[in-house]
Scaffold this motif. Structure first.
Motif, PDB file in Angstrom:
ATOM      1  N   PRO A  64       0.745  -1.344   0.034  1.00 24.52           N
ATOM      2  CA  PRO A  64       0.065  -0.070   0.129  1.00 24.52           C
ATOM      3  C   PRO A  64       0.867   1.405   0.028  1.00 24.52           C
ATOM      4  N   MET A  65       2.240   1.282   0.620  1.00 21.09           N
ATOM      5  CA  MET A  65       2.952   2.381   0.631  1.00 21.09           C
ATOM      6  C   MET A  65       3.523   2.731  -0.624  1.00 21.09           C
ATOM      7  N   ASN A  66       3.532   1.600  -1.583  1.00 22.53           N
ATOM      8  CA  ASN A  66       4.205   2.047  -2.886  1.00 22.53           C
ATOM      9  C   ASN A  66       3.197   1.713  -3.941  1.00 22.53           C
ATOM     10  N   PRO A  67       2.644   2.701  -4.446  1.00 20.34           N
ATOM     11  CA  PRO A  67       1.480   2.539  -5.593  1.00 20.34           C
ATOM     12  C   PRO A  67       2.045   2.243  -6.898  1.00 20.34           C
ATOM     13  N   ALA A  68       3.253   2.560  -7.035  1.00 20.69           N
ATOM     14  CA  ALA A  68       4.092   2.441  -8.270  1.00 20.69           C
ATOM     15  C   ALA A  68       4.112   0.948  -8.579  1.00 20.69           C
ATOM     16  N   PHE A  69       4.225   0.133  -7.482  1.00 22.59           N
ATOM     17  CA  PHE A  69       4.698  -1.332  -7.720  1.00 22.59           C
ATOM     18  C   PHE A  69       3.510  -2.040  -8.179  1.00 22.59           C
ATOM     19  N   VAL A  70       3.205  -2.746  -9.275  1.00 25.09           N
ATOM     20  CA  VAL A  70       2.125  -3.536  -9.722  1.00 25.09           C
ATOM     21  C   VAL A  70       2.516  -4.803 -10.113  1.00 25.09           C
ATOM     22  N   SER A  71       1.788  -5.783  -9.559  1.00 26.39           N
ATOM     23  CA  SER A  71       2.217  -7.473  -9.495  1.00 26.39           C
ATOM     24  C   SER A  71       1.834  -7.571 -11.184  1.00 26.39           C
ATOM     25  N   GLN A  72       2.778  -8.149 -11.857  1.00 26.48           N
ATOM     26  CA  GLN A  72       2.398  -8.501 -13.083  1.00 26.48           C
ATOM     27  C   GLN A  72       1.954  -9.858 -13.344  1.00 26.48           C
ATOM     28  N   PRO A  73       1.297 -10.370 -14.316  1.00 23.36           N
ATOM     29  CA  PRO A  73       0.813 -11.925 -14.011  1.00 23.36           C
ATOM     30  C   PRO A  73       1.807 -12.741 -14.815  1.00 23.36           C
ATOM     31  N   VAL A  74       1.747 -13.955 -14.248  1.00 26.53           N
ATOM     32  CA  VAL A  74       2.529 -15.047 -14.757  1.00 26.53           C
ATOM     33  C   VAL A  74       1.734 -16.054 -15.465  1.00 26.53           C
ATOM     34  N   LEU A  75       2.591 -16.959 -16.248  1.00 23.98           N
ATOM     35  CA  LEU A  75       1.759 -18.034 -17.134  1.00 23.98           C
ATOM     36  C   LEU A  75       1.381 -19.062 -16.222  1.00 23.98           C
ATOM     37  N   SER A  76       0.154 -19.510 -16.286  1.00 23.73           N
ATOM     38  CA  SER A  76      -0.103 -20.606 -15.388  1.00 23.73           C
ATOM     39  C   SER A  76       0.157 -22.001 -15.921  1.00 23.73           C
ATOM     40  N   GLU A  77      -0.106 -22.955 -15.154  1.00 27.75           N
ATOM     41  CA  GLU A  77       0.513 -24.319 -15.347  1.00 27.75           C
ATOM     42  C   GLU A  77      -0.147 -24.747 -16.424  1.00 27.75           C
ATOM     43  N   GLU A  78      -1.315 -24.781 -16.671  1.00 22.91           N
ATOM     44  CA  GLU A  78      -1.876 -25.121 -18.041  1.00 22.91           C
ATOM     45  C   GLU A  78      -1.277 -24.502 -19.118  1.00 22.91           C
ATOM     46  N   MET A  79      -1.120 -22.996 -19.040  1.00 22.05           N
ATOM     47  CA  MET A  79      -0.656 -22.512 -20.297  1.00 22.05           C
ATOM     48  C   MET A  79       0.903 -22.859 -20.630  1.00 22.05           C
ATOM     49  N   ARG A  80       1.716 -23.164 -19.668  1.00 21.40           N
ATOM     50  CA  ARG A  80       2.837 -23.546 -19.870  1.00 21.40           C
ATOM     51  C   ARG A  80       2.917 -24.910 -20.475  1.00 21.40           C
ATOM     52  N   GLU A  81       2.187 -25.787 -19.921  1.00 17.88           N
ATOM     53  CA  GLU A  81       1.947 -27.372 -20.553  1.00 17.88           C
ATOM     54  C   GLU A  81       1.626 -27.097 -22.114  1.00 17.88           C
ATOM     55  N   VAL A 112       8.405 -21.327 -32.994  1.00 23.24           N
ATOM     56  CA  VAL A 112       8.544 -20.404 -31.654  1.00 23.24           C
ATOM     57  C   VAL A 112       7.481 -19.070 -32.165  1.00 23.24           C
ATOM     58  N   ARG A 113       7.914 -18.679 -33.307  1.00 26.64           N
ATOM     59  CA  ARG A 113       7.086 -17.336 -33.761  1.00 26.64           C
ATOM     60  C   ARG A 113       5.600 -17.651 -33.721  1.00 26.64           C
ATOM     61  N   GLU A 114       5.190 -18.808 -34.528  1.00 31.35           N
ATOM     62  CA  GLU A 114       3.806 -19.210 -34.507  1.00 31.35           C
ATOM     63  C   GLU A 114       2.781 -19.157 -33.106  1.00 31.35           C
ATOM     64  N   VAL A 115       3.584 -19.744 -32.375  1.00 32.02           N
ATOM     65  CA  VAL A 115       3.106 -20.092 -30.904  1.00 32.02           C
ATOM     66  C   VAL A 115       3.220 -18.646 -30.312  1.00 32.02           C
ATOM     67  N   SER A 116       3.922 -17.649 -30.310  1.00 34.31           N
ATOM     68  CA  SER A 116       4.003 -16.442 -29.738  1.00 34.31           C
ATOM     69  C   SER A 116       3.008 -15.513 -30.237  1.00 34.31           C
ATOM     70  N   ALA A 117       2.631 -15.942 -31.593  1.00 32.29           N
ATOM     71  CA  ALA A 117       1.615 -15.006 -32.092  1.00 32.29           C
ATOM     72  C   ALA A 117       0.172 -15.269 -31.655  1.00 32.29           C
ATOM     73  N   SER A 118       0.005 -16.707 -31.574  1.00 33.67           N
ATOM     74  CA  SER A 118      -1.204 -17.135 -31.265  1.00 33.67           C
ATOM     75  C   SER A 118      -1.749 -17.151 -29.771  1.00 33.67           C
ATOM     76  N   LEU A 119      -0.569 -17.174 -28.964  1.00 31.63           N
ATOM     77  CA  LEU A 119      -0.911 -17.175 -27.475  1.00 31.63           C
ATOM     78  C   LEU A 119      -0.718 -15.779 -26.802  1.00 31.63           C
ATOM     79  N   GLY A 120       0.023 -15.025 -27.631  1.00 35.18           N
ATOM     80  CA  GLY A 120       0.382 -13.656 -27.201  1.00 35.18           C
ATOM     81  C   GLY A 120       1.492 -13.730 -25.941  1.00 35.18           C
TER      82      GLY A 120
END
Length: 367
Positions: free
Chosen positions: A127-144, A157-165
């Motif tokens: 709460p004392m540091n409003p500039a820090f925002v927790s960024q999302p991580v990939l879920s276990e299913e997404m990694r699989e 790799v390019r195709e998977v990157s474009a389709s999954l963001g």
């Protein structure tokens, strides 16, 4: 000179002595009671916090980050309270009644039992540091799913990157870590599953949604990488009537520097966006993109076939200790001066002409 002291010859009366003893007993020459009072107040506030906001961390909500900034002083999720007030306002304007109970308002969710989506305010763990925002991580299913598309389905790799963001470097890191995890499972090495589950429950996640036609990207995947030649600031004068493009700007920095449209990680997305800006229909844009993908696949397959053919033309002789490789060489491939890179001995270096006897080592004319 010492200060004058009152003579002790005067003896106080009995009532005065009792009053002095009473004053001495009630008077304190230390600040300990004040510190105890402050500690007691802080202790009361702490137990009050345990009974309100602390209950949310003792029994955390599933599918929620449960950060301090997400709760109000009463221990209620701010986004749930705001959603309930919005429903009540809409119901009041429409002439109906709102039946949102206290359980939903305190952290349960809406009338369907679903939590409202998290906002940036809910992703601030400090709460004392409003500039820090927790960024999302990939879920276990997404990694699989990423590992399955790369290793089993053979997608690029390019195709998977474009389709999954997901950015291409993160795709590569996920595949490498999943390979290590698969290897540990194969040899029976234990994994820290409880620790991973506890950490993943406290972080926002990007889940795999196969039914979503327009999935939300995990991160920006087409950021332009910084090139060393573009670090300098150049003021280049040009005519106002000249059509100055990105290709011209790249040549100003370096003659061999590609334009920004070709240096991005996904140039195919840039081409699709250009087709969209040109007013082409969606079917034509997809057809042009499929044609480009087929041409790229044919080019890669031709390069693989050529590499395989070159490997087959090499004759390998194994004498038990060394492997000798013999290839057919055409003398004309060495060039007119015999110093071409296809000539014999180029791999091991060509001696400099300065070492030959009688060679002129100083220039005879100026170009």
């Amino acid at each position: 000179m010492p200060p004058p002291l009152r003579s002790p010859s005067v003896i106080p009366s009995t009532s005065c002595a009792k009053q002095l003893r009473k004053t001495a007993q009630s008077r304190s020459f230390s600040s300990t009671p004040q510190r105890d009072q402050r500690a007691t107040r802080a202790r009361r506030q702490f137990f009050r916090w345990l009974g309100t906001q602390g209950q949310n961390f003792l029994n955390p909500l599933p599918n929620s980050t449960n950060y301090l900034s997400a709760y109000n002083a009463a221990g209620q999720l701010k986004r749930v309270v705001e959603a309930a007030s919005d429903r009540a306002e809409r119901s009041r304007q429409s002439g109906g009644t709102s039946n949102s109970n206290d359980n939903n308002e305190s952290g349960g969710g809406n009338s369907n039992g679903e939590l409202p989506p998290e906002t940036v305010r809910d992703l601030r763990p400090f709460p004392m540091n409003p500039a820090f925002v927790s960024q999302p991580v990939l879920s276990e299913e997404m990694r699989e799913k990423i590992w399955e598309r790369i290793m089993k389905k053979g997608q690029s790799v390019r195709e998977v990157s474009a389709s999954l963001g997901v950015e291409m470097s993160r795709i590569g890191a996920v595949v490498r870590l999943m390979e290590i995890e698969k290897e540990w499972q194969r040899i029976g090495k234990p994994l820290a599953r409880p620790y991973a589950k506890a950490v993943m429950s406290m972080l926002p996640q990007t889940h795999y949604r196969p039914d979503d036609t327009n999935p939300r990207p995990h991160e920006s995947i087409n950021d332009l990488p910084l090139h060393a030649a573009t670090g300098a600031q150049i003021f280049y004068p040009t005519s106002e009537s000249r059509h100055f493009t990105r290709t011209d700007a790249a040549r100003i920095f370096d003659d061999n520097l590609l334009p920004a449209d070709d240096r991005v990680p996904h140039p195919e997305l840039t081409l699709m966006h250009k087709d969209f800006k040109a007013g082409m229909p969606q079917e034509q844009i997809l057809a042009r993109q499929r044609a480009r993908e087929e041409a790229e696949a044919k080019r890669k397959q031709a390069a693989l076939d050529k590499r395989k053919k070159d490997r087959e033309e090499v004759q390998i002789v194994d004498n038990g200790r060394w492997h000798f490789r013999f290839t057919d060489i055409n003398v004309d491939e060495a060039g007119k001066d015999g110093r071409g890179y296809r000539g014999v001995g180029w791999r091991y270096g060509v001696p400099s002409m300065d070492r030959s006897r009688g060679a002129i080592k100083i220039p005879t004319r100026v170009e």
